[in-house]
Write an enzyme that holds these catalytic residues in place. Structure first.
Site, mmCIF file in Angstrom:
data_model
loop_
_atom_site.group_PDB
_atom_site.id
_atom_site.type_symbol
_atom_site.label_atom_id
_atom_site.label_comp_id
_atom_site.label_asym_id
_atom_site.label_seq_id
_atom_site.Cartn_x
_atom_site.Cartn_y
_atom_site.Cartn_z
ATOM 1 N N GLY A 189 73.498 65.990 6.557
ATOM 2 C CA GLY A 189 72.720 65.254 5.921
ATOM 3 C C GLY A 189 73.149 64.382 4.625
ATOM 4 O O GLY A 189 73.032 64.703 3.502
ATOM 5 N N TYR A 190 73.922 63.370 5.190
ATOM 6 C CA TYR A 190 74.819 62.382 4.249
ATOM 7 C C TYR A 190 73.936 60.997 4.353
ATOM 8 O O TYR A 190 73.197 60.784 3.147
ATOM 9 C CB TYR A 190 75.921 62.269 4.488
ATOM 10 C CG TYR A 190 77.138 63.279 4.271
ATOM 11 C CD1 TYR A 190 76.804 64.585 3.897
ATOM 12 C CD2 TYR A 190 78.388 63.026 4.280
ATOM 13 C CE1 TYR A 190 77.766 65.715 3.668
ATOM 14 C CE2 TYR A 190 79.380 63.833 3.820
ATOM 15 C CZ TYR A 190 78.939 65.338 3.598
ATOM 16 O OH TYR A 190 79.999 66.108 3.025
ATOM 17 N N SER A 191 73.890 60.226 5.410
ATOM 18 C CA SER A 191 73.360 58.973 5.201
ATOM 19 C C SER A 191 71.661 58.788 5.176
ATOM 20 O O SER A 191 71.206 59.601 5.384
ATOM 21 C CB SER A 191 73.729 58.467 6.749
ATOM 22 O OG SER A 191 75.001 58.547 7.158
ATOM 23 N N SER B 219 72.927 64.036 13.277
ATOM 24 C CA SER B 219 73.237 64.232 14.623
ATOM 25 C C SER B 219 72.760 65.687 14.821
ATOM 26 O O SER B 219 73.206 66.626 13.964
ATOM 27 C CB SER B 219 74.724 64.034 15.040
ATOM 28 O OG SER B 219 75.129 62.841 14.718
ATOM 29 N N GLU C 148 86.419 65.379 8.721
ATOM 30 C CA GLU C 148 86.000 64.685 9.575
ATOM 31 C C GLU C 148 86.718 63.637 10.346
ATOM 32 O O GLU C 148 86.672 63.348 11.702
ATOM 33 C CB GLU C 148 84.420 64.003 9.399
ATOM 34 C CG GLU C 148 83.579 63.448 10.107
ATOM 35 C CD GLU C 148 82.437 63.217 9.520
ATOM 36 O OE1 GLU C 148 82.006 63.476 8.520
ATOM 37 O OE2 GLU C 148 81.253 62.657 10.654
ATOM 38 N N THR D 56 82.769 53.401 8.939
ATOM 39 C CA THR D 56 83.163 52.211 9.919
ATOM 40 C C THR D 56 84.660 51.802 9.791
ATOM 41 O O THR D 56 85.219 52.246 8.764
ATOM 42 C CB THR D 56 82.146 50.994 9.561
ATOM 43 O OG1 THR D 56 82.768 50.644 8.305
ATOM 44 C CG2 THR D 56 80.686 51.547 9.521
ATOM 45 N N GLU E 264 85.632 48.968 9.137
ATOM 46 C CA GLU E 264 85.932 48.039 7.853
ATOM 47 C C GLU E 264 86.292 48.982 6.624
ATOM 48 O O GLU E 264 87.159 48.925 5.854
ATOM 49 C CB GLU E 264 84.448 47.258 7.537
ATOM 50 C CG GLU E 264 84.233 46.203 8.428
ATOM 51 C CD GLU E 264 83.823 46.622 9.946
ATOM 52 O OE1 GLU E 264 83.092 47.788 10.048
ATOM 53 O OE2 GLU E 264 83.965 45.577 10.752
HETATM 54 C C1 LIG Z 1 77.425 58.555 16.650
HETATM 55 C C2 LIG Z 1 77.160 58.646 14.979
HETATM 56 C C3 LIG Z 1 76.823 59.845 14.402
HETATM 57 C C4 LIG Z 1 76.367 60.077 13.199
HETATM 58 N N1 LIG Z 1 76.232 61.333 12.631
HETATM 59 C C5 LIG Z 1 75.632 61.291 11.455
HETATM 60 C C6 LIG Z 1 75.311 62.479 10.810
HETATM 61 O O1 LIG Z 1 75.323 63.562 11.454
HETATM 62 N N2 LIG Z 1 74.993 62.565 9.659
HETATM 63 C C7 LIG Z 1 74.909 61.735 8.850
HETATM 64 O O2 LIG Z 1 74.740 61.704 7.585
HETATM 65 N N3 LIG Z 1 75.213 60.227 9.113
HETATM 66 C C8 LIG Z 1 75.582 60.166 10.426
HETATM 67 N N4 LIG Z 1 75.995 58.945 10.857
HETATM 68 C C9 LIG Z 1 75.950 57.763 9.996
HETATM 69 C C10 LIG Z 1 77.026 57.088 9.535
HETATM 70 O O3 LIG Z 1 77.552 57.964 8.922
HETATM 71 C C11 LIG Z 1 76.941 55.867 9.255
HETATM 72 O O4 LIG Z 1 76.063 54.944 10.006
HETATM 73 C C12 LIG Z 1 77.942 54.977 8.755
HETATM 74 O O5 LIG Z 1 78.439 55.389 7.547
HETATM 75 C C13 LIG Z 1 77.668 53.335 8.386
HETATM 76 O O6 LIG Z 1 76.570 53.455 7.578
HETATM 77 P P1 LIG Z 1 75.232 52.540 8.152
HETATM 78 O O7 LIG Z 1 74.858 52.692 9.442
HETATM 79 O O8 LIG Z 1 74.145 52.522 6.978
HETATM 80 O O9 LIG Z 1 75.740 50.989 7.934
HETATM 81 P P2 LIG Z 1 76.157 49.824 6.744
HETATM 82 O O10 LIG Z 1 76.825 50.847 5.486
HETATM 83 O O11 LIG Z 1 74.677 49.293 6.697
HETATM 84 O O12 LIG Z 1 77.123 48.841 7.146
HETATM 85 C C14 LIG Z 1 76.679 47.596 8.232
HETATM 86 C C15 LIG Z 1 77.955 46.838 8.400
HETATM 87 O O13 LIG Z 1 78.690 46.504 6.967
HETATM 88 C C16 LIG Z 1 80.018 46.717 6.940
HETATM 89 N N5 LIG Z 1 80.119 47.069 5.499
HETATM 90 C C17 LIG Z 1 79.339 47.961 4.613
HETATM 91 N N6 LIG Z 1 80.136 47.935 3.531
HETATM 92 C C18 LIG Z 1 81.253 47.205 3.645
HETATM 93 C C19 LIG Z 1 82.321 47.148 2.744
HETATM 94 N N7 LIG Z 1 82.406 47.411 1.670
HETATM 95 N N8 LIG Z 1 83.276 46.466 3.159
HETATM 96 C C20 LIG Z 1 83.301 45.869 4.611
HETATM 97 N N9 LIG Z 1 82.356 46.050 5.232
HETATM 98 C C21 LIG Z 1 81.169 46.893 5.045
HETATM 99 C C22 LIG Z 1 80.011 48.087 7.801
HETATM 100 O O14 LIG Z 1 81.294 48.291 8.037
HETATM 101 C C23 LIG Z 1 79.260 47.747 8.920
HETATM 102 O O15 LIG Z 1 80.003 46.986 9.926
HETATM 103 C C24 LIG Z 1 76.356 58.848 12.289
HETATM 104 C C25 LIG Z 1 76.397 57.643 12.929
HETATM 105 C C26 LIG Z 1 76.879 57.611 14.265
HETATM 106 C C27 LIG Z 1 77.176 56.195 14.636
#
Ligand SMILES: Cc1cc2nc3c(=O)[nH]c(=O)nc-3n(C[C@H](O)[C@H](O)[C@H](O)COP(=O)(O)OP(=O)(O)OC[C@H]3O[C@@H](n4cnc5c(N)ncnc54)[C@H](O)[C@@H]3O)c2cc1C
Length: 389
Positions: free
Chosen positions: A123-125, A157, A240, A371, A373
């Protein structure tokens, strides 16, 4: 540097292969009535019995004290066969507790994880905090010997099958964002936790929104110190992001695609791919990328084995491994032409529709675990010493 494996390591690889074949690949055919997560759990129990679920943990906590390279061989073979490994418990929570947990927490949780008795989720995001995770808003407020949690997580997840969640919360809203976070372990059965599934592009619902409404958790379930949870969670994230599994997972679909293009009958689809110079170059590029990715993964393990902390190196391996998979999936569907868009089960789907699914599921690979990035930012700032952008 010695790039080869010694006899002992080669023997271990053979044992891992036959174990996977017997207990995962063949067992999956026998137990097709089970849901994928049930099959994974059953298999993890077999791994635990063999001592391989937590092989690199210290023996006193249920590990086998195996070397980092044995663990790498195990992970490489498992990913190649799409077989599960330790998951959140054995690969993230356990190693984090070994470093940051109290002795009481280790004694309570590690043996259960090592025996595959419990499943964990992360439970992070949050809806407003993904890449900028330290801005998270889920609150935990002290109340006697407990904390009371309120807020929402997203993309959790496997939460629908998990017994426990490891969760980041804000305990000091007045402090700078990285310094007001605390890290808890919470049973999923605690009153006040509810889930809403999120259905993905290919139809599976692997993720959830996770809601916390007055969820009471004992203070002794905190990992590390109050308000220092961010620094503990970076350890979890390093676990991770490191790993050979991303690049190892590319090898099997690549070999299948290559075999399709090499078909000796020289007719039809395969011949069309083999004769096309663009496709030939794309296959050669992929073969090269897989080798490079493999060496980046080995480098992380080599550093760990020497007690060095791979940070930029983990990010390089994570980014290159996931981007190689995405490129391979895209190249695969392009090579297979319009039929490449057919899904598994459709009569004319080439390679059983594998590449259509791979293409859709690979989209998320450069997002999960941070990501591309963000990995590039880490490489640029922590690795290359560039100022933060
Ligand atoms: C298959 C999968 C499993 C996952 N499982 C888990 C889980 O079990 N538990 C959990 O907590 N989370 C989980 N996640 C979430 C994952 O950690 C987040 O989706 C990820 O950290 C990106 O956050 P966001 O989706 O909010 O995108 P955002 O942070 O909103 O990013 C949107 C876009 O902006 C870009 N961006 C943002 N900040 C910057 C920066 N400073 N510089 C350049 N570019 C930037 C990003 O690269 C991206 O392209 C999972 C995600 C996926 C896809």
């Amino acid at each position: 540097m010695e790039f080869g494996w010694n006899d002992e390591q080669r023997g271990f690889r053979e044992r891992v292969r036959s174990f996977i074949d017997e207990h995962w690949t063949s067992a999956a055919r026998r137990r097709s009535e089970l849901e994928p997560w049930q099959r994974a759990r059953e298999y993890q129990k077999r791994l635990a019995e063999a001592g391989w679920l937590t092989m690199a943990w210290p023996q006193e906590y249920g590990g086998a004290g195996a070397s980092y390279f044995e663990q790498l061989i195990f992970a490489e073979e498992s990913s190649y066969a799409s077989a599960p490994t330790g998951g959140q418990g054995a690969d993230r929570v356990g190693p984090t507790l070994i470093i940051h947990g109290t002795e009481e927490q280790r004694r309570e949780h590690l043996p259960k994880i090592a025996r595959a008795e419990v499943d964990w989720c992360q439970g992070y995001s949050e809806p407003g905090s993904g890449s900028d995770l330290a801005s998270l808003q889920t609150r935990a407020v002290r109340d006697g010997d407990d904390f009371v949690i309120n807020g929402q997580k997203i993309w959790t997840s496997g939460a629908q099958h998990a017994d426990w969640i490891h969760v980041l919360t804000r305990t000091d809203p007045a402090a700078p964002k990285h310094r007001g976070i605390s890290y808890f372990m919470v049973p999923m059965s605690t009153p006040g936790i509810s889930l809403r599934p999120i259905v993905q592009l290919h139809g599976a619902a692997g993720f959830n929104e996770t809601f916390f409404e007055d969820v009471r958790v004992p203070a002794r379930n905190m990992i590390g110190e109050e308000n220092r949870g961010w620094y503990v969670s970076t350890t979890t994230l390093d676990f991770e992001r490191s790993g050979i599994h991303r690049i190892a997972a590319a090898l099997r679909p690549f070999r299948r695609l290559l075999a399709h293009a090499q078909r000796p009958d020289g007719a039809g689809e395969g011949r069309r791919i083999a004769d096309d110079p663009t496709h030939r170059r794309a296959l050669a590029d992929t073969a090269t990328e897989i080798e490079v990715g493999r060496l980046l993964g080995y480098r992380v393990t080599w550093m760990q084995a020497r007690r060095l902390v791979p940070n930029m190196e983990s990010s390089m391996s994570k980014m290159f491994g996931s981007e190689t998979q995405q490129r391979l999936a895209r190249r695969g569907v392009n090579m297979l032409g319009l039929y490449g868009n057919l899904r598994p089960g459709e009569e004319r789907a080439p390679l059983g529709g594998e590449f259509c699914n791979y293409y859709m599921s690979s989209v998320s690979l450069t997002i999960a675990a941070g990501t591309s990035e963000i990995q590039r930012n880490i490489i640029a700032s922590r690795g290359l010493g560039l100022p933060r952008g």
